[in-house]
Motif scaffolding. Structure first.
Motif, PDB file in Angstrom:
ATOM      1  N   SER A  48       0.836  -1.197   0.000  1.00 24.70           N
ATOM      2  CA  SER A  48       0.000   0.000   0.000  1.00 24.70           C
ATOM      3  C   SER A  48       0.873   1.250   0.000  1.00 24.70           C
ATOM      4  CB  SER A  48      -0.885  -0.021   1.250  1.00 24.70           C
ATOM      5  OG  SER A  48      -1.616   1.164   1.380  1.00 24.70           O
ATOM      6  N   GLU A  74      -8.961   1.810 -10.467  1.00 24.30           N
ATOM      7  CA  GLU A  74      -9.979   1.641  -9.425  1.00 24.30           C
ATOM      8  C   GLU A  74     -11.312   1.251 -10.062  1.00 24.30           C
ATOM      9  OE1 GLU A  74     -11.918   4.011  -5.605  1.00 24.30           O
ATOM     10  OE2 GLU A  74     -10.692   5.131  -7.044  1.00 24.30           O
ATOM     11  N   GLY A  77     -11.554  -2.266 -10.925  1.00 24.52           N
ATOM     12  CA  GLY A  77     -11.533  -3.194  -9.787  1.00 24.52           C
ATOM     13  C   GLY A  77     -10.157  -3.724  -9.457  1.00 24.52           C
ATOM     14  N   HIS A  80      -7.755  -0.419  -4.881  1.00 27.46           N
ATOM     15  CA  HIS A  80      -8.686   0.060  -3.857  1.00 27.46           C
ATOM     16  C   HIS A  80      -8.135   1.356  -3.276  1.00 27.46           C
ATOM     17  CE1 HIS A  80     -11.486   0.119  -0.532  1.00 27.46           C
ATOM     18  NE2 HIS A  80     -10.469   0.233   0.289  1.00 27.46           N
ATOM     19  N   GLU A  82      -8.444   4.033  -0.241  1.00 29.77           N
ATOM     20  CA  GLU A  82      -8.924   4.148   1.131  1.00 29.77           C
ATOM     21  C   GLU A  82      -8.624   5.545   1.644  1.00 29.77           C
ATOM     22  OE1 GLU A  82     -10.755   2.924   4.582  1.00 29.77           O
ATOM     23  OE2 GLU A  82     -10.360   1.539   2.931  1.00 29.77           O
ATOM     24  N   THR A  96      -6.386  -4.724  -5.161  1.00 31.81           N
ATOM     25  CA  THR A  96      -7.443  -5.649  -4.799  1.00 31.81           C
ATOM     26  C   THR A  96      -6.921  -7.054  -5.095  1.00 31.81           C
ATOM     27  OG1 THR A  96      -8.388  -5.680  -7.010  1.00 31.81           O
ATOM     28  CG2 THR A  96      -9.214  -3.972  -5.478  1.00 31.81           C
ATOM     29  N   ARG A 100      -3.935  -7.823  -7.615  1.00 33.12           N
ATOM     30  CA  ARG A 100      -2.750  -8.572  -7.224  1.00 33.12           C
ATOM     31  C   ARG A 100      -2.437  -9.657  -8.245  1.00 33.12           C
ATOM     32  NH1 ARG A 100       0.903  -8.646  -4.442  1.00 33.12           N
ATOM     33  NH2 ARG A 100       0.782  -7.550  -2.531  1.00 33.12           N
TER      34      ARG A 100
END
Length: 132
Positions: A48, A74, A77, A80, A82, A96, A100
């Motif tokens: 992250s 994003e 999909g 992500h 945050e 996500t 990955r």
């Protein structure tokens, strides 16, 4: 050795075909394999990152291009976002599970390309010499 026929076996049964102009998978492939998409996914594979950390990691990307790239990934999909309710606001980006999986394959390609650069540079030199 794997043949092309073995590699493509069963692909005709898939509901999507990236080679078809109107297939939505083509747009996702463009997001993943475009310069900034591939580098962004590769950087996030390591973990992250906040926006500015990601921008420093993907050397040369502008703020605008990174923002557009992250929005596209994003939407597909793969990434992500945050947002933390802090002052100043903190936004973290991570892959996500789908992202990955894509990034794992990209990382293999990245390592292959990096490991093959001596051959690539020699090929470029031969090519340029032949045309000089």
């Amino acid at each position: 050795m794997t043949t092309t026929q073995e590699l493509t076996a069963g692909l005709d049964d898939l509901p999507y075909n990236v080679f078809a102009r109107a297939c939505p998978s083509r747009g996702t492939l463009e997001h993943v394999t475009g310069r900034w998409g591939a580098l962004t996914l590769g950087a996030l594979y390591e973990g992250s990152l906040r926006f500015n950390e990601l921008r420093r990691r993907v050397d040369g990307v502008s703020e605008k291009m990174l923002s557009q790239t992250l929005h596209a990934l994003e939407r597909d999909g793969l990434v992500h976002r945050e947002a933390q309710p802090t002052n100043p606001p903190r936004v973290d980006y991570e892959l996500t599970p789908l992202g990955r999986g894509v990034a794992e394959r990209l990382h293999a390609l990245i390592h292959f390309v990096e490991g093959s650069m001596d051959e690539v540079l020699a090929a470029r030199e031969r090519y340029d010499s032949a045309r000089a």
